[in-house]
Every structure is written in structure tokens, then in C-alpha cells.
Design a protein around this motif. Sequence first.
Motif, PDB file in Angstrom:
ATOM      1  N   UNK A  43       0.847  -1.188   0.000  1.00 14.67           N
ATOM      2  CA  UNK A  43       0.000   0.000   0.000  1.00 14.67           C
ATOM      3  C   UNK A  43       0.885   1.242   0.000  1.00 14.67           C
ATOM      4  N   UNK A  44       0.661   2.156  -0.943  1.00 15.30           N
ATOM      5  CA  UNK A  44       1.548   3.311  -1.086  1.00 15.30           C
ATOM      6  C   UNK A  44       1.539   4.203   0.143  1.00 15.30           C
ATOM      7  N   UNK A  53       8.017  -0.162  -8.809  1.00 17.24           N
ATOM      8  CA  UNK A  53       8.917  -1.218  -9.280  1.00 17.24           C
ATOM      9  C   UNK A  53       9.162  -2.314  -8.257  1.00 17.24           C
ATOM     10  N   UNK A  54       9.388  -1.935  -7.001  1.00 16.29           N
ATOM     11  CA  UNK A  54       9.877  -2.902  -6.026  1.00 16.29           C
ATOM     12  C   UNK A  54       8.862  -3.354  -4.988  1.00 16.29           C
ATOM     13  N   UNK A  55       7.846  -2.551  -4.739  1.00  9.43           N
ATOM     14  CA  UNK A  55       7.011  -2.824  -3.574  1.00  9.43           C
ATOM     15  C   UNK A  55       5.536  -3.075  -3.879  1.00  9.43           C
ATOM     16  N   UNK A  56       5.027  -2.562  -4.994  1.00 13.70           N
ATOM     17  CA  UNK A  56       3.607  -2.695  -5.289  1.00 13.70           C
ATOM     18  C   UNK A  56       3.270  -4.112  -5.750  1.00 13.70           C
ATOM     19  N   UNK A  57       1.979  -4.384  -5.849  1.00 10.25           N
ATOM     20  CA  UNK A  57       1.518  -5.689  -6.320  1.00 10.25           C
ATOM     21  C   UNK A  57       0.567  -5.472  -7.490  1.00 10.25           C
ATOM     22  N   UNK A  67      15.964  -2.941 -14.336  1.00 10.98           N
ATOM     23  CA  UNK A  67      16.902  -4.056 -14.474  1.00 10.98           C
ATOM     24  C   UNK A  67      16.393  -5.383 -13.905  1.00 10.98           C
ATOM     25  N   UNK A  68      15.213  -5.400 -13.323  1.00 15.88           N
ATOM     26  CA  UNK A  68      14.668  -6.635 -12.793  1.00 15.88           C
ATOM     27  C   UNK A  68      13.200  -6.732 -13.159  1.00 15.88           C
ATOM     28  N   UNK A  69      12.621  -7.914 -13.018  1.00 19.39           N
ATOM     29  CA  UNK A  69      11.202  -8.073 -13.275  1.00 19.39           C
ATOM     30  C   UNK A  69      10.437  -7.466 -12.127  1.00 19.39           C
ATOM     31  N   UNK A  70       9.604  -6.499 -12.404  1.00 15.83           N
ATOM     32  CA  UNK A  70       8.872  -5.814 -11.337  1.00 15.83           C
ATOM     33  C   UNK A  70       7.591  -6.536 -11.034  1.00 15.83           C
TER      34      UNK A  70
END
Length: 373
Positions: free
Chosen positions: A113-114, A275-279, A370-373
Motif C-alpha cells: 500500500x503506497x 517497481x519494487x514494492x507494489x503488487x 533491471x529486474x522483473x517488477x
Amino acid sequence: MSSGIEQKRIVIKIGSSSLTSRHGEISQRKLEKLSDEIVSLKDAGHEVVLVSSGAVAAGYRKLGCLDRPTLLPEKQAAASIGQGLLMETYSKLFMSNGYVASQILITRSDFLDENRYKNVRNTLNVLLERGIIPIVNENDTVTVDRLKFGDNDTLSAKVASIVEADQLMILSDIDGLYDRHPGQYKDAKLIQQVNQITPEIEAVAGDSESTVGTGGMRSKIEAVKIALASGIPTFLGNASKDQIVVNALTGKAKGTYFNPEKSQTYLNQKKKWIAFHSHPEGEIVIHQKAKNRLIEENAHLTLSGVYDVKGPFKKGSVIRIRDHSGREIGCGVVNISSKELQTLTKKVTHPSFDLTIMECKDFVCNQEVLITV
């Protein structure tokens, strides 16, 4: 430590095997060594966040288990005992040197959750600005598998990203990344410098031999990817080495140093969250022309660029964007629901009927992170 060193914000991750004895209980000696080195950094003016494993390992004997539990309820019960023991020890050690420690227990849902993500960031920033040492761990007592980070390596990289750390140190029971498994090959050589995570680097990342922790070398490499994409230099080293923390900061420690490419453009906090934290909740397929404009021209994604909608998702959700071949282009925040979008795409008959469904500032390209988000 020289007073001429630039003051930095440092995130240190310490693994379970580096905090416990052979019998799985808290090692006072190991915790004293770690805390003394962190105090040295604090005395030099640096800010430090400690991401500490060890709650389950510290608590399972007190729970009455002879061996580390494998069932989730027993793990969570052991963590509820061990986390208190860890914090009590850390607090006493830091307080004896004039520093206050705080405890922050996090689950993956706190980052999904943002608003909660922003709250975590704000809390950490206030603590650091006031000279407190935040001690972060996953909330193992309540976390279910689908909301777990999986290991504290990943958690430490996410924490480093959220506080915009100057350096991440991941300390465990191994000296760093080797070209071959050091436990199986006597001629294995330590890789001292890495500037990019290539398929070759990933291929040599084997698992840790530790029976206490949960994160092997592969999880550490995944964590390094997140850190490098955020522009954060990362060090992998052996926690048992004398003055490892202090020496890693000055580049003198034995281990592997991962350095981000200077020419790369790094993500702001909004894009880091995407990129890193959302779903991502759903996805859309877009036309080639829309893909080119989104990536190459940094233009908004409009309704006319949408080929297919796969929901459900709500307005304000993070969704995946794919091209016609099914390749994932990236992720972004959509300003219209899947139901509305499916209805509107059927009404597009000419270019004059168009609207922005995703702003470029809310889109993150896979190639960019650079990674799969």
C-alpha cells in the motif's frame, strides 16, 4: 575511523547464523561485536539502520523445541519470544554507549500500500534524523506466506531503497560471492568487484550452507539487484571478520563490492514503489506504436494505444503492461478501472476520442529497473 570520512546513511543486514551460537541461541559475544562496530559508525557521525535476523533462532529453545521448528505456528511462536530477546540485548548494548535503539516490524503488506509505504519511510527518516538506531525485522509472528519477503536479504534492500541509503552491507557466514561454491571446490575464488548482475553472475550464486538462516547466495543477488537499481553500492561479507562493518565502509574489507553504473538514471520514490514494492492487480496489452511512445518518447499512454484489458483492477491500481508478443514492458499506475476501460475501448472510433489512462511519470519500464517488477 578517520573524521574526514563523508557521513553516510548505511543499512546493515545481519544473518541468523552470524548472531547465534552452534546451539541456536543468541550469542552475546557476536551481538557485542556487531554493536561495537555500529557504535563506531555512529560515533563518526554516520546514520545506521540494522536489519536483523535471528528471532526464530533465538526463541525456539525457549519454546521448548530441541531443533529449529519447521511448522509455521511454531516458527511464529518462537519468533514472538526471540524478537523480544533480541531487542532487549540490542537496546542494552546500544544504550550503554549512549544510543537509543527502536524496533520496526514489517510485513510485505506494509509496502504494497503506497500510503503505508510512505509511513514506513517517514518513520525511518525521523528516527535516523534524531540519531536513533532503527532495528528492522520481518514480523514473523503474524506474517502468512503470501505476505512474506522470504528472507531479510530482500527486506534489507527494500529498506535501503526506501531510506535512500548510501550503502547496503549484507553480512552472513560467507566472505562474499565466489566463482564456484567454496564448500565444494577448494580452488573457488572470491569475486571482489561486480558492476553489473549478468546471467553469468546469477549462475554462480549458489545457496548458503547455513542451517540457521533462510537466505542463500541467490537471495542475496536478488537483493543486490534491487539495491543497484536504486543506485546503492552493496557489500557482501563475513560478519565474523574483525571490524568488517568499519572496513567495508572504507573499501578495505574482504568481500564482494557491487557498484551501480554511474551512467544509469535511477528511480524516484514513486517509481521505486511501483517497481519494487507494489503488487500489480491486472494487465493491459498495448499496440506497438503506443509501446514506442511510452518507452522512447516518454509519452503518456492513451486509450487508443490499448489493445486488450485483463482485469479486474481499480482506478489507481498498479498494473502490468505487455506488448502483442506477451513480453512484459513494465508496470504503472492506471487512472481508470478495468471495467471502464473495457467499455471505453469499444467506443474508440477515431483519434479525436482519446484520453490519458496512464501518465509517463507513473510508468516504470522493465529495462529501466533491471529486474522483473
